[in-house]
Write a protein that holds these residues in place. Sequence first.
Motif, PDB file in Angstrom:
ATOM      1  N   GLY A   4       0.845  -1.180   0.000  1.00  0.00           N
ATOM      2  CA  GLY A   4       0.000   0.000   0.000  1.00  0.00           C
ATOM      3  C   GLY A   4       0.878   1.225   0.000  1.00  0.00           C
ATOM      4  N   SER A   5       0.230   2.384  -0.016  1.00  0.00           N
ATOM      5  CA  SER A   5       1.004   3.623  -0.012  1.00  0.00           C
ATOM      6  C   SER A   5       0.129   4.781   0.439  1.00  0.00           C
ATOM      7  N   CYS A   6       0.798   5.893   0.685  1.00  0.00           N
ATOM      8  CA  CYS A   6       0.075   7.138   0.898  1.00  0.00           C
ATOM      9  C   CYS A   6      -0.529   7.539  -0.450  1.00  0.00           C
ATOM     10  N   HIS A   7      -1.252   8.624  -0.514  1.00  0.00           N
ATOM     11  CA  HIS A   7      -1.935   9.022  -1.750  1.00  0.00           C
ATOM     12  C   HIS A   7      -0.971   9.334  -2.882  1.00  0.00           C
ATOM     13  N   CYS A   8       0.139  10.012  -2.581  1.00  0.00           N
ATOM     14  CA  CYS A   8       1.076  10.402  -3.645  1.00  0.00           C
ATOM     15  C   CYS A   8       2.110   9.324  -3.958  1.00  0.00           C
ATOM     16  N   GLY A   9       2.213   8.302  -3.112  1.00  0.00           N
ATOM     17  CA  GLY A   9       3.140   7.202  -3.361  1.00  0.00           C
ATOM     18  C   GLY A   9       4.542   7.395  -2.803  1.00  0.00           C
ATOM     19  N   ALA A  10       4.784   8.490  -2.109  1.00  0.00           N
ATOM     20  CA  ALA A  10       6.115   8.725  -1.545  1.00  0.00           C
ATOM     21  C   ALA A  10       6.447   7.759  -0.411  1.00  0.00           C
ATOM     22  N   VAL A  11       5.425   7.285   0.296  1.00  0.00           N
ATOM     23  CA  VAL A  11       5.607   6.332   1.388  1.00  0.00           C
ATOM     24  C   VAL A  11       4.905   5.042   0.995  1.00  0.00           C
ATOM     25  N   LYS A  12       5.663   3.954   0.961  1.00  0.00           N
ATOM     26  CA  LYS A  12       5.125   2.648   0.570  1.00  0.00           C
ATOM     27  C   LYS A  12       5.250   1.683   1.740  1.00  0.00           C
TER      28      LYS A  12
END
Length: 131
Positions: A4-12
């Motif tokens: 999964g990730s945060c909305h922008c994908g910077a944190v996976k």
Amino acid sequence: MHQGSCHCGAVKLTLPSTPAVATSCNCSLCRRIGGPWVYFEYGTVRIEGHPEHTTEYIQGDRTLRTIRCRTCGCVTHWEPTDPQPGAKHGVHLGCFDPALIASVRVRKFDGADTWKFFDEMPSSSEPPSTA
């Protein structure tokens, strides 16, 4: 493995296993940021982009830090401020595929008052009044 990730994908985030149960809490923080939360032993969830793309919030008794993405603001997880052996890691299940969320039993937790699961609270044995 579930990713999964945060909305922008910077944190996976990558979960070490499929969760069976999640918790929906009504404490002063969780009722604002949502959930549900799943828990794993600290260090077993793979997190990419942390701490370089995250910021933290520490409240109250200062035992947990709630982590969010610096770019999109999504809360991704929480972790203990002083991890000890056996410590838990909370992961925001909202960062994962809706099919995973739908497959997990969600228990409601009264973090605002009793610190008990609602399904464990004693219920009144008297029938409701009809008067």
